[in-house]
Design an enzyme around this catalytic site. Sequence first.
Site, short mmCIF file in Angstrom:
data_model
loop_
_atom_site.label_atom_id
_atom_site.label_comp_id
_atom_site.label_asym_id
_atom_site.label_seq_id
_atom_site.Cartn_x
_atom_site.Cartn_y
_atom_site.Cartn_z
N SER A 152 0.85 -1.20 0.00
CA SER A 152 0.00 0.00 0.00
C SER A 152 0.88 1.25 0.00
O SER A 152 2.04 1.21 0.43
CB SER A 152 -0.87 -0.01 1.26
OG SER A 152 -1.34 1.28 1.56
N TYR A 165 -2.17 -0.15 10.25
CA TYR A 165 -2.19 -0.59 8.85
C TYR A 165 -0.87 -0.25 8.16
O TYR A 165 -0.29 -1.08 7.46
CB TYR A 165 -3.37 0.09 8.15
CG TYR A 165 -3.59 -0.25 6.70
CD1 TYR A 165 -4.00 -1.52 6.31
CD2 TYR A 165 -3.43 0.72 5.71
CE1 TYR A 165 -4.23 -1.82 4.98
CE2 TYR A 165 -3.65 0.42 4.37
CZ TYR A 165 -4.05 -0.85 4.00
OH TYR A 165 -4.27 -1.15 2.68
P1 NAD Z 1 -12.05 -5.43 0.49
O1 NAD Z 1 -12.43 -5.22 1.93
O2 NAD Z 1 -13.04 -5.10 -0.57
O3 NAD Z 1 -11.56 -6.95 0.29
C1 NAD Z 1 -10.82 -7.67 1.24
C2 NAD Z 1 -11.25 -9.14 1.15
O4 NAD Z 1 -10.43 -9.90 2.05
C3 NAD Z 1 -12.70 -9.39 1.56
O5 NAD Z 1 -13.39 -10.14 0.59
C4 NAD Z 1 -12.59 -10.17 2.88
O6 NAD Z 1 -13.64 -11.12 3.06
C5 NAD Z 1 -11.25 -10.86 2.69
N1 NAD Z 1 -10.65 -11.23 3.99
C6 NAD Z 1 -10.54 -10.46 5.10
N2 NAD Z 1 -9.97 -11.17 6.09
C7 NAD Z 1 -9.71 -12.41 5.58
C8 NAD Z 1 -9.13 -13.58 6.12
N3 NAD Z 1 -8.69 -13.64 7.40
N4 NAD Z 1 -9.01 -14.65 5.32
C9 NAD Z 1 -9.44 -14.62 4.05
N5 NAD Z 1 -10.02 -13.54 3.47
C10 NAD Z 1 -10.15 -12.45 4.25
O7 NAD Z 1 -10.71 -4.59 0.32
P2 NAD Z 1 -9.78 -4.30 -0.94
O8 NAD Z 1 -9.52 -2.85 -0.92
O9 NAD Z 1 -10.26 -4.98 -2.17
O10 NAD Z 1 -8.44 -5.00 -0.40
C11 NAD Z 1 -7.59 -5.86 -1.13
C12 NAD Z 1 -6.15 -5.59 -0.74
O11 NAD Z 1 -5.73 -4.34 -1.29
C13 NAD Z 1 -5.91 -5.49 0.77
O12 NAD Z 1 -4.69 -6.11 1.09
C14 NAD Z 1 -5.78 -4.00 0.98
O13 NAD Z 1 -5.04 -3.68 2.13
C15 NAD Z 1 -5.07 -3.59 -0.30
N6 NAD Z 1 -5.12 -2.17 -0.63
C16 NAD Z 1 -6.29 -1.53 -0.85
C17 NAD Z 1 -6.27 -0.19 -1.17
C18 NAD Z 1 -7.53 0.57 -1.42
O14 NAD Z 1 -7.46 1.79 -1.62
N7 NAD Z 1 -8.68 -0.07 -1.44
C19 NAD Z 1 -5.07 0.52 -1.26
C20 NAD Z 1 -3.89 -0.17 -1.01
C21 NAD Z 1 -3.91 -1.51 -0.72
#
Ligand code: NAD
Length: 270
Positions: A152, A165
């Site tokens: 991130s 985070y």
């Molecule tokens: P999201 O909340 O839409 O998706 C996260 C998914 O992970 C969900 O489907 C959830 O059920 C699953 N999950 C959570 N805990 C779990 C566990 N213990 N075991 C298995 N599955 C689990 O979020 P997103 O934004 O799509 O996140 C995806 C990745 O991208 C994450 O690592 C997040 O930190 C990263 N990220 C997101 C952003 C952003 O702006 N959205 C920016 C940088 C990084």
Amino acid sequence: MKNLFSVQDKVIVITGAAGVLGTSMVHHFAEQGAKVVILDRNEEAGRRLEEEVKAEGGEVMSLYTDVLDKQVLEGNYTEIMARYGRIDVLINGAGGNMAGATIAPDKTIFDLDIEAVRKVVDLNLFGIILPTMTFTRAMIEQKQGSIINISSESAIRPLTRVAGYGVAKAAVTNFTKYMCGELATKYGDGLRVNAIAPGFFITEQNRTLLLNPDGSYTERSKTILAHTPYGRFGEPSELLGTLQWLASDASKFVSGTMTVIDGGFDAFSI
Ligand code: NAD
């Protein structure tokens, strides 16, 4: 003509695949002819996604997982190997912030809920280490494989409020570099580990930080956009080109890197 970026027939395992960013990855890689494994704790959302992709003609399987439970991951490994016999790509996507682990604007570091921070570090760091330890075994046997960790922007420069985070994602970046050496020196140059650092995308795990209940932007959103040369949030589809490059043989000599995908946020000051 050979397509340098082809992922045709590659077995691509994605954790957190039923989330907002993961869903976009699943559809894309299935369309590209990969065999996609959806792993998510939200079993119902995973099954729904599986049905959608099957209806589009994609090759996909969905399994319940908990990236913090080694026994469940072992079961996933057995099922994947029984069905496909190999794992070419692991995308460690499960992760995200949790409401309790943030410091509200009127609070300080002394108010930090340590247990909530521990949970965020567990999910974002150990939730990558454990699947890596489980699924990399197939790659070692094959002498070939690509691991892609989702880090991130907060790993590079700490963002206000999301103390836990940021710490966890910085560790993900460090672990990515560590694993680059660990795998290549011990098991050969077919094994690669890289990370991507998405900027800001509105998804479930950050919705309350970025949007008011009526859907308008929070003050935090306005600050983010003011510091983003592109002046907008990213679309999940804008991660796909980089992911395809890292998943395919086009990045054969690339390991230990982190690619920033953020509309210029990281490069910009005033
Ligand atoms: P999201 O909340 O839409 O998706 C996260 C998914 O992970 C969900 O489907 C959830 O059920 C699953 N999950 C959570 N805990 C779990 C566990 N213990 N075991 C298995 N599955 C689990 O979020 P997103 O934004 O799509 O996140 C995806 C990745 O991208 C994450 O690592 C997040 O930190 C990263 N990220 C997101 C952003 C952003 O702006 N959205 C920016 C940088 C990084």
